[in-house]
Design a protein around this motif. Structure first.
Motif, short mmCIF file in Angstrom:
data_model
loop_
_atom_site.label_atom_id
_atom_site.label_comp_id
_atom_site.label_asym_id
_atom_site.label_seq_id
_atom_site.Cartn_x
_atom_site.Cartn_y
_atom_site.Cartn_z
N GLY A 588 0.68 -1.32 -0.17
CA GLY A 588 0.00 0.02 -0.08
C GLY A 588 0.85 1.23 -0.01
O GLY A 588 1.87 1.22 0.62
N ILE A 589 0.35 2.24 -0.91
CA ILE A 589 1.35 3.44 -1.02
C ILE A 589 0.44 4.74 -0.91
O ILE A 589 -0.41 4.63 -1.51
CB ILE A 589 2.28 3.39 -2.36
CG1 ILE A 589 3.20 2.14 -2.17
CG2 ILE A 589 3.06 4.72 -2.53
CD1 ILE A 589 3.83 1.96 -3.62
N ASN A 590 0.81 5.65 -0.06
CA ASN A 590 0.28 6.94 -0.14
C ASN A 590 1.15 8.08 -0.06
O ASN A 590 1.95 7.93 0.72
CB ASN A 590 -0.71 7.14 1.22
CG ASN A 590 -1.64 8.14 1.08
OD1 ASN A 590 -2.24 8.69 -0.16
ND2 ASN A 590 -1.84 8.90 2.15
N THR A 591 0.75 9.01 -0.77
CA THR A 591 1.39 10.29 -0.57
C THR A 591 0.63 11.57 -0.01
O THR A 591 -0.50 11.65 -0.35
CB THR A 591 1.75 11.10 -2.23
OG1 THR A 591 2.62 9.82 -2.87
CG2 THR A 591 2.66 12.05 -2.51
N GLY A 592 1.27 12.22 0.89
CA GLY A 592 0.84 13.49 1.53
C GLY A 592 1.38 13.85 2.62
O GLY A 592 2.47 13.77 2.79
N SER A 593 0.84 15.06 3.19
CA SER A 593 1.37 15.62 4.34
C SER A 593 1.73 14.75 5.62
O SER A 593 0.59 14.01 5.93
CB SER A 593 0.86 16.80 4.59
OG SER A 593 1.51 17.59 5.63
N MET A 594 2.93 14.61 6.26
CA MET A 594 3.15 13.37 7.21
C MET A 594 4.12 14.37 8.12
O MET A 594 5.02 15.14 7.62
CB MET A 594 3.41 12.15 7.05
CG MET A 594 4.38 12.08 6.19
SD MET A 594 4.46 10.18 5.08
CE MET A 594 3.18 10.52 4.25
N ALA A 617 -1.88 4.70 3.89
CA ALA A 617 -1.15 3.83 3.25
C ALA A 617 -1.15 2.36 3.88
O ALA A 617 -1.30 1.35 3.31
CB ALA A 617 0.43 4.13 3.37
N SER A 618 -1.46 2.45 5.28
CA SER A 618 -1.55 1.31 6.03
C SER A 618 -2.78 0.33 5.63
O SER A 618 -2.84 -0.65 5.32
CB SER A 618 -1.49 1.36 7.41
OG SER A 618 -1.76 0.16 8.05
N ARG A 619 -4.01 1.39 5.53
CA ARG A 619 -5.18 0.63 5.12
C ARG A 619 -5.11 0.20 3.48
O ARG A 619 -5.80 -0.69 3.50
CB ARG A 619 -6.33 1.85 5.10
CG ARG A 619 -6.56 2.55 6.39
CD ARG A 619 -7.18 1.76 7.28
NE ARG A 619 -7.82 2.29 8.48
CZ ARG A 619 -7.31 2.57 9.51
NH1 ARG A 619 -5.75 2.08 9.70
NH2 ARG A 619 -7.73 3.53 10.77
N LEU A 620 -4.50 0.98 2.70
CA LEU A 620 -4.48 0.36 1.31
C LEU A 620 -3.87 -0.84 1.32
O LEU A 620 -3.90 -1.63 0.35
CB LEU A 620 -3.81 1.69 0.49
CG LEU A 620 -4.54 2.98 0.34
CD1 LEU A 620 -3.73 3.88 -0.64
CD2 LEU A 620 -5.92 2.86 0.05
N GLU A 621 -2.91 -1.07 2.10
CA GLU A 621 -2.06 -2.40 2.14
C GLU A 621 -3.15 -3.40 2.35
O GLU A 621 -3.10 -4.52 1.76
CB GLU A 621 -1.16 -2.45 3.11
CG GLU A 621 -0.23 -3.82 3.10
CD GLU A 621 -0.84 -4.69 3.96
OE1 GLU A 621 -1.12 -4.13 4.94
OE2 GLU A 621 -0.91 -5.84 3.66
#
Length: 745
Positions: A588-594, A617-621
């Motif tokens: 799972g991959i996500n891009t954003g402010s962190m 990202a964890s949810r998408l995995e």
């Protein structure tokens, strides 16, 4: 020029002096709270103070409630209390109570009951009317209380302002305005306000909870009861002026004190920078520019004499004890809510706070910030900075520690001595200066010279590629320690069905297998400039874009995922030859402010990421298992990589814990590397997805079947075929938006 910019201990001391001076001018909330707590410590160290004899508290306490019944009591009880106190020679009675509701409802109920009862027993109407007239000719309890307030000529009442109009939303605008007009007689009369006066900081209210107009008209005045605690919720200062509509009002204790001293009502003067003075005739009440009175608390509850209401009513109190006194009546019982946190006590009666301020003013027993408060503060910061910068470089660590500690302790005792004399000076900023200069100079050699390279190697060598480490060593400014917010890409991976998968290995074989797998995957992460966050069993958590910032972090994360898939395929073939089970990985991959930075303690810390973008990202995995996919990205990552990769849109979903739908995609290959048959299958899938969202489920199902024919085993197609079958049997509602709600993480 280079020498000029080279950091030295003396320059450190100077820079820190400038920094702390600017900090003192800014006064951030956290340091304001720290100074308040240091003030509380000085109160406790000073100890208790005995008040003068003029003020006493008449307590609405548990003893009185047990004897007289639940509060609020009938007005007849309060009328009797007022009468008793007046007979005892009390000069001023200040009620720290609001008598907002009528206490005469019982008469109306009695009249209704009488009419009903007379009708049922057949009394003649003339007799009933005579009885009603007789009852109506008697004073109500409210009228009786109002008469005694007028006759006593010593009652000052309290009222509460509301800044939230919703609290009085049950009232009409006319009623709200009438209530404000009812207290206009208690306002500051003709305050001396210059045309350029700055008063925007004053509490400004739109409504008031006041006593009944008949009480206000008969009283000697009134004042507000609103408090304004400091940021930490502790009451240390009391506002002397608030605004309601176009008028300004004084607190109860100030109005009561003016009556007690037989002086005109209080007044104030305001100028360009704020409130210049608050006064009762010739008596000046110290205040800061924001009209706040710094309360000099005398100790825990009970510094003033307390007399229970029931003891007053039952004549158990010697009248001489209250003769010629200013008496404040208020709730002190724990169940009556008027309890406030103070420097001495968490539950301190509000009525004794008023008593304390009155005594402060009567005996000039003030705790005040002198006019030179800020000047001394800045001077001490600079003095300590220069002194320590001159001495610490010449002393070893132990001697420097002893000297700095002695300086701090000496300054604390000086501040305590001044406090005991009623003068408040700032402890926080000079103390912070001592601490910062000591730490910076004694740590200078270690942190900024010989230890710098070792720190980078030790902190980041295990989860950054050698190339990144070399770049950090050449330019340490690229590394910003602590938590910083940055747009990055988070990566999560997990082995599908790991529990059942692991059961096919002995513990030793499983460890050996995982080490081989994790090593291979970690090598790929670092190859694409990723940072390993942590391993959680078989799961890998990584991120791209820190500690070195680069713009194509999303693309690198996706390329690394494709490379991992290829690596896993090669390793899977080898494992099959060894008789090991097949392994499939979800990513799972996500891009954003962190937020990224070193989190933990001095003994152990991790360079890690956190934030909602990381959680997604964890949810998408995990969502991969619903669609039978391997690499899933969000719409936010898709926007960064769509021109470089072959990607297909999968669905719009709501993940657990989020209401906002997101679009998810599957990464298939690098741009131009997808075979023609697969490209045709993807076009079929796109058609099916369009028909599905248009609720043409039969046609959509056919297109998804076409996709399966061209790409056997396609997980997303199987998922949507099953959904189409469900919706053909049980169509979705008209409000269906095509978004699929995930039910698990």
């Amino acid at each position: 020029m280079t020498k000029f910019f080279r950091i030295t201990p003396l320059k450190l001391g100077f820079l820190l002096s400038v920094f702390v001076v600017l900090l003192a001018a800014w006064q951030p909330a956290i340091l304001e709270v720290a100074e308040n707590h240091l003030t509380d410590i000085r109160f406790v160290n000073r100890g208790e103070i005995d008040p003068g004899p003029e003020v006493a508290v008449v307590a609405i306490d548990e003893k009185s409630v047990d004897a007289l019944g639940q509060w609020p009591w009938p007005r007849s009880v309060l009328a009797l209390l007022t009468e008793k106190l007046t007979q005892m020679g009390v000069i001023t009675i200040g009620y720290d109570v609001v008598f907002a509701e009528s206490g005469s409802g019982s008469r109306s109920e009695a009249l209704v009951l009488l009419e009903d009862s007379a009708s049922s027993i057949g009394l003649p109407s003339e007799t009933v009317q005579e009885i009603l007239n007789e009852i109506m000719s008697q004073q109500t309890s409210d009228e009786h209380f109002a008469d005694l307030i007028e006759k006593s000529e010593n009652v000052v009442l309290g009222y509460f302002f509301h800044d939230d109009v919703d609290v009085v939303s049950h009232l009409s605008k006319e009623q709200i305005d009438d209530n404000l007009r009812a207290i206009e007689s208690t306002r500051y009369i003709s305050p001396q306000i210059k045309p350029n006066a700055h008063l925007d900081f004053l509490l400004d209210f739109n409504a008031v909870e006041n006593s009944l107009p008949m009480f206000i008209e008969k009283s000697m005045g009134g004042g507000f009861l609103n408090i304004q605690p400091d940021r930490d919720g502790v009451l240390r200062r009391f506002p002397l002026i608030v605004k309601a509509k176009e008028h300004y009002y004084a607190p109860l204790f100030l109005q009561a004190l003016a009556h007690f001293l037989e002086e005109p009502p209080p007044n104030f003067r305001a100028g360009e920078f704020g409130v210049e003075s608050v006064f009762i005739n010739d008596l000046k009440v110290p205040t800061d520019l924001h009209a706040k009175f710094l309360i000099n608390f005398y100790g825990d509850k009970g510094q003033f004499p307390y007399y229970s209401v029931i003891d007053i009513l039952q004549d158990k109190v010697d009248p001489d004890l209250l003769d010629s006194r200013l008496v404040l009546v208020g709730a002190t019982g724990k169940g009556l809510t008027d309890l406030r946190p103070t420097p001495f006590q968490n539950l301190f009666p509000g009525v004794e706070i008023h008593a304390t301020i009155v005594d402060n003013i009567l005996h000039s027993n003030y705790l005040h910030e002198p006019k030179w408060y800020h000047t001394l503060n800045y001077a001490l910061i600079i003095f300590f900075g220069v002194l320590l910068s001159a001495i610490l470089p010449k002393a070893n660590w132990a001697l420097g520690f002893v000297f700095s500690t002695s300086l701090f302790v000496g300054f604390f005792f000086f501040a305590q001595h001044m406090f005991n004399q009623g003068v408040l000076i700032n402890l926080t900023y000079p103390s912070l200066q001592i601490l910062l200069v000591f730490i910076s100079i004694t740590s200078y050699n270690y942190f900024f010279q010989s230890k710098q390279s070792r720190f980078i190697q030790g902190a980041f060598g295990q989860y950054l590629s050698p190339e990144v480490i070399n770049r950090l060593l050449k330019d340490p400014k690229l590394l910003k320690l602590g938590g910083i917010e940055r747009r990055m890409t988070a990566y999560f991976s997990d082995i599908a069905g790991f529990s059942s998968f692991s059961e096919q290995f002995t513990p030793n074989d499983l460890v050996e297998f995982l080490n081989e797998y994790l090593t291979a995957m970690s090598d790929v992460v670092m190859q694409y400039d990723g940072t390993i966050d942590k391993y959680e069993g078989d799961a890998i958590i990584a991120f791209y874009g820190a500690p070195i910032e680069y713009p194509d972090h999303a693309l690198k994360a996706c390329l690394a995922s494709l490379a991992m898939n290829e690596k896993i395929s090669v390793m899977r073939d080898e494992w099959r030859k060894q008789g090991k089970p097949d392994l499939h990985v979800r990513m799972g991959i996500n891009t954003g402010s962190m937020v990224v930075g070193n989190m933990g303690s001095k003994m152990r810390m991790d360079y890690t990421i956190m934030g909602d973008s990381v959680n997604l990202a964890s949810r998408l995995e995990g969502v991969n298992k619903v669609y039978g996919t391997a690499i899933m990205i969000s719409q936010y990552t898709y926007g960064d990589v769509k021109d470089d990769l072959e990607i297909r849109e999968l669905d719009m979903i709501r993940v657990v814990g989020k209401n906002e739908p997101i679009t998810i995609y599957e990464v298939l290959a690098k741009k131009g590397e997808l075979d023609p048959e697969s490209m045709q299958a993807m076009r079929c899938f796109e058609d099916g997805l369009r028909l599905y969202r248009g609720q043409e489920f039969e046609a959509a199902k056919n297109r998804f079947n076409d996709t399966l024919n061209r790409r056997p085993g396609d997980g997303p197609s199987k998922t949507f075929i099953a959904r189409c079958d469900e919706y053909l049997k049980d169509p979705p509602p008209e409000s269906w938006d095509g978004v699929y709600q995930m039910t698990s993480k």
